[in-house]
Design an enzyme around this catalytic site. Structure first.
Site, PDB file in Angstrom:
ATOM      1  N   HIS A   1       0.821  -1.218   0.000  1.00 18.86           N
ATOM      2  CA  HIS A   1       0.000   0.000   0.000  1.00 18.86           C
ATOM      3  C   HIS A   1       0.852   1.264   0.000  1.00 18.86           C
ATOM      4  O   HIS A   1       0.341   2.359  -0.248  1.00 18.86           O
ATOM      5  CB  HIS A   1      -0.973   0.000   1.183  1.00 18.86           C
ATOM      6  CG  HIS A   1      -0.340   0.167   2.535  1.00 18.86           C
ATOM      7  ND1 HIS A   1      -0.073  -0.896   3.363  1.00 18.86           N
ATOM      8  CD2 HIS A   1       0.065   1.264   3.200  1.00 18.86           C
ATOM      9  CE1 HIS A   1       0.470  -0.452   4.482  1.00 18.86           C
ATOM     10  NE2 HIS A   1       0.563   0.866   4.407  1.00 18.86           N
TER      11      HIS A   1
ATOM     12  N   ASP B   1       0.423  -7.649   1.270  1.00 19.30           N
ATOM     13  CA  ASP B   1       0.796  -6.252   1.498  1.00 19.30           C
ATOM     14  C   ASP B   1       2.318  -6.067   1.525  1.00 19.30           C
ATOM     15  O   ASP B   1       2.861  -5.395   2.397  1.00 19.30           O
ATOM     16  CB  ASP B   1       0.170  -5.732   2.795  1.00 19.30           C
ATOM     17  CG  ASP B   1       0.110  -4.207   2.831  1.00 19.30           C
ATOM     18  OD1 ASP B   1       0.523  -3.585   1.841  1.00 19.30           O
ATOM     19  OD2 ASP B   1      -0.325  -3.656   3.853  1.00 19.30           O
TER      20      ASP B   1
ATOM     21  N   SER C   1       4.893   2.093   8.001  1.00 23.20           N
ATOM     22  CA  SER C   1       4.628   0.968   7.102  1.00 23.20           C
ATOM     23  C   SER C   1       5.842   0.631   6.260  1.00 23.20           C
ATOM     24  O   SER C   1       6.489   1.513   5.688  1.00 23.20           O
ATOM     25  CB  SER C   1       3.462   1.290   6.174  1.00 23.20           C
ATOM     26  OG  SER C   1       2.251   0.983   6.781  1.00 23.20           O
TER      27      SER C   1
END
Length: 585
Positions: free
Chosen positions: A166, A197, A275
Site C-alpha cells: 500500500h 501487502d 509501514s
C-alpha cells in the site's frame, strides 16, 4: 479458502474497532489536509484527496460518523515536524544545569560511530517517497489528482528493498533515501503482493548499495519476545525506533489485501509512515514488516507485523516465477463440526474430527472432486479439529488456512475427506481464488463502456469504495453487498456489470435516476461480462436495444438514434472514447 461466513450483515456498532494500515504512508503535500479515514477494507492515501465525483446516491445511505470515536488513519499523517514541544538540551538526561553551581559533570553524548556500530541493521532502513496517481473508479476515463506519501523500507540481499504494497500502490514515481544521506535514488518496483501487502523494489544506481549491509531474517518469534520497530513515522524527519514485545500470533485479516494470513500482534507503537519498516529481534535480525495498527478508544499500542514465513513466501514466489503469483486457497466455505448431533448425523466416529464443506467455488479446481457436505479430516497429513484449527507450536493452535498459505500456486495437496461414512483421499491442485467482485484490479485502469449516455462498468471493491466511501459495507445497495459477500463466480471471466450512471441527454429522458443497478441481459441474452455487453451492443442491428436490469427494470432505446447520440454526449463531457482500451482488443 473462505471461512464460514455469517448470513446477513452485522449491526453497525458505533464503538466497533477497525484495523488500519500502519499508516503506511505519511501524506506530504499539504498541512491543511485531514487524516484519512479507514474502514476494515484496505485504503490508500489517495482518499485524502477525494474525487469530486464521489457521491452517495442511489439506494445507498449517507455515511454516518460517530462523534465520540476518532477516525483511524492510514497514510493520512502529515510528514513534517511535530508541533509538540520538545525538551531543550542535548544529553542532559532531564537534569537542569544552572551555570557552575552544580558539581555533577554532564556525560558526553555517544559518538555517531558508536551508535551505528551498536545497531548496524538500522543503516539498511530507508525512507520511501512515492508519487501516486489513482484511477477514478466513478469516472473511469480519467485519473485522480496525484499525491505524494512517505513510508519506510529496508534493504535485503540481491540488491532489493522490501516495503508495503500500500506504500507504492498506483505509483508513478518511487524514490528511496538512505539513513544519513541527502540523496534520493529512483527506484523500480519489481513486484507487488496485494494479498500479503508486500512490495519488492530495486535501485539501478550502484552508489545506493555502497556501504550497506543487507538485513538478515530471523526465525518466527515466540510470545513475549522483544521486538524493535524501525522506520520513518510522522513527527519528524529522522529515523525512529519503538520497542515492545510479541503479544499475539494468529491468522489476521490483512486490511489492504482483504485476505487472511499469519500475522504478529505487538505492543510497540506503529504510526503513519512506519509501514514497510522492519521489526528486529534482540539479535538484530528482522522478524517482520510493520504494516497496520488498531485504533480504538479502548485499545492502546496494538500494532501488527507481517511475519517472516509470509515474507519468505513472497520472496520465493517471485524468485520461482519471476513475478508474484499470490497465495493459493481452497475455494470452499466450511462449517465447524463442534455439535455432537451434527457429527453423528454426518456419520463421524467419536475419534474423527474435521470441518464440513458448505459450498464450493465453481471456478476452483477442487470443485471437480470435492462435494458439499464432505468432511475434511486432514490437509497434507495434518489432522483438522472440529473448530477448523491445526497444531501450530507448543501450546498453540491456528486456523488450517495457515497450511494452505504455505503452498504456492500450482502446488498439489493431499486432502482426506469423509463422504457417506467412507474415507477418501484426493490430490487437489491449489490455485488463486476468483471472486465475482474482486478486491483489487492489480494496478490496471478500470473498464467502462458508454452508449447513449449510459455508463457501464464492472463492480470491484475499489469501485464500491469510490461510490460509497469507507463505510461501503453499510451504505452500498443491499443487492450489491449480497453479491459481494455471498455470490460465487460461475466462470473465470464472469463480472458483475452495472449501470454506473446516466449522462443526461435528450436520448435518455426518464432514465436519469438509474444508478449502480446490475445489467442482467441485453436483447434477451445474458450479460456475462463487460466485454460481452460491449460486443453485443456494437454488433446490434435490431431496431431497438433492450437492457434488462435488476429490480425488474428495463431500458429500451432505438438502436440507430442511440448510437448517433453517443458521440455528442462524449464530446459534451470531454470523454476521449466510448470504451476503455481493454475492450477495444
Amino acid at each position: 479458502m473462505k471461512p464460514s461466513q455469517k448470513r446477513g450483515r452485522k449491526n453497525k456498532r458505533q464503538d466497533a474497532p477497525s484495523a488500519e494500515n500502519a499508516g503506511g504512508e505519511a501524506k506530504e503535500p499539504s498541512v491543511n489536509e485531514s487524516p484519512l479515514p479507514l474502514s476494515p477494507e484496505p485504503a490508500s492515501a489517495s482518499d485524502t484527496n477525494p474525487s469530486p465525483s464521489r457521491r452517495n446516491r442511489g439506494r445507498g445511505k449517507k455515511r454516518r460518523l460517530n462523534n465520540n470515536q476518532s477516525e483511524p488513519t492510514t497514510g493520512g499523517g502529515i510528514s513534517q515536524r511535530s508541533s509538540l514541544p520538545h525538551q531543550n538540551g542535548d544529553c542532559s538526561n532531564g537534569m537542569v544545569v544552572s551555570g557552575a553551581a552544580t558539581s555533577e559533570s554532564i556525560p558526553a553524548a555517544p559518538s555517531w560511530e558508536t551508535v551505528a556500530k551498536a545497531v548496524p541493521s538500522m543503516d539498511a532502513v530507508v525512507k520511501v517517497f512515492c508519487v501516486h496517481t489513482e484511477p477514478n473508479f466513478s469516472l473511469p476515463w480519467q485519473r485522480k489528482r496525484q499525491y505524494s506519501s512517505g513510508s519506510s523500507g529496508f534493504i535485503i540481499g540481491g540488491r532489493r528493498v522490501l516495503t508495503n504494497a500500500h506504500s507504492v500502490e498506483h505509483h508513478t514515481q518511487v524514490k528511496l533515501k538512505k539513513r544519513g544521506s541527502d540523496t534520493k535514488y529512483l527506484a523500480t518496483v519489481l513486484a507487488i503482493g496485494t494479498e500479503c501487502d508486500i512490495a519488492l523494489l530495486t535501485v539501478n544506481d550502484d552508489e545506493f548499495w555502497e556501504g550497506v549491509t543487507p538485513v538478515e531474517f530471523g526465525d518466527l518469534p515466540a510470545l513475549q519476545d522483544a521486538v524493535t520497530v524501525v522506520g520513518y513515522p510522522i513527527g519528524g524527519d529522522t529515523i525512529s525506533v519503538t520497542s515492545g514485545v510479541v503479544s499475539r500470533m494468529e491468522i489476521l485479516s490483512y486490511v489492504h489485501g482483504s485476505g487472511e494470513l499469519l500475522g504478529l500482534q505487538i505492543d510497540a507503537a506503529i504510526n503513519s509512515g512506519n509501514s514497510g519498516g522492519p521489526a528486529f529481534n534482540d539479535k538484530g535480525r528482522c522478524v517482520g514488516i510493520a504494516f497496520q495498527s488498531l485504533k480504538h478508544e479502548d485499545a492502546e499500542n496494538i500494532g501488527y507485523v507481517i511475519p517472516t514465513p509470509v515474507i519468505g513466501h513472497f520472496i520465493q514466489d517471485y524468485e520461482k516465477h519471476n513475478k508474484y503469483t499470490g497465495f493459493p486457497v481452497i475455494g470452499i466455505e466450511w462449517q465447524k463440526m463442534e455439535n455432537p448431533d451434527l457429527r453423528k448425523k454426518m456419520g463421524m466416529e467419536s475419534h474423527q474430527k474435521g470441518v464440513r464443506i458448505r459450498r464450493i467455488e465453481p471456478t476452483a479446481p477442487e470443485s471437480q472432486v470435492l462435494k458439499p457436505s464432505d468432511i475434511i479430516l486432514s490437509f497434507d497429513g495434518v489432522n483438522i479439529a472440529n473448530d477448523g484449527t491445526v497444531p501450530f507450536r507448543h501450546g498453540e493452535r491456528i486456523g488450517f488456512s495457515y497450511l494452505i498459505s504455505q503452498k504456492y500456486t500450482g502446488d498439489s495437496a493431499l486432502v482426506k475427506i469423509l463422504r457417506n461414512k467412507e474415507i477418501l483421499e484426493f490430490n487437489i491442485k491449489l490455485a488463486i481464488h476468483k471472486k465475482l467482485i474482486p478486491g483489487h484490479i492489480s494496478g490496471k485502469p478500470p473498464s467502462y463502456f458508454i452508449v447513449a449516455g449510459f455508463v457501464f462498468t464492472s463492480v470491484s471493491v475499489p469501485y464500491l469504495r469510490s461510490e460509497y466511501g469507507k463505510e461501503y459495507e453499510f451504505d452500498a445497495p443491499v443487492k450489491l453487498l449480497d453479491k459481494h459477500l455471498h455470490a460465487m463466480a460461475q466462470s473465470v471471466d464472469e463480472q458483475l456489470v452495472v449501470v454506473s450512471q446516466v449522462l443526461v441527454s435528450d436520448i435518455n429522458i426518464g432514465y436519469e435516476e438509474i444508478v449502480n443497478t446490475q445489467v442482467l441481459a441485453f436483447n434477451g441474452k445474458p450479460v456475462k461480462n463487460l466485454k460481452c455487453l460491449a460486443e453485443m451492443v456494437e454488433s446490434c442491428d435490431d431496431e431497438y436495444m433492450e437492457f434488462s436490469l435488476d429490480y425488474d427494470q428495463i431500458v429500451v432505446l432505438q438502436t440507430k438514434t442511440a448510437k448517433e447520440a453517443t458521440l455528442d454526449i462524449l464530446t459534451t463531457h470531454c470523454i476521449p472514447s466510448a470504451m476503455s482500451d481493454d475492450l477495444k482488443t
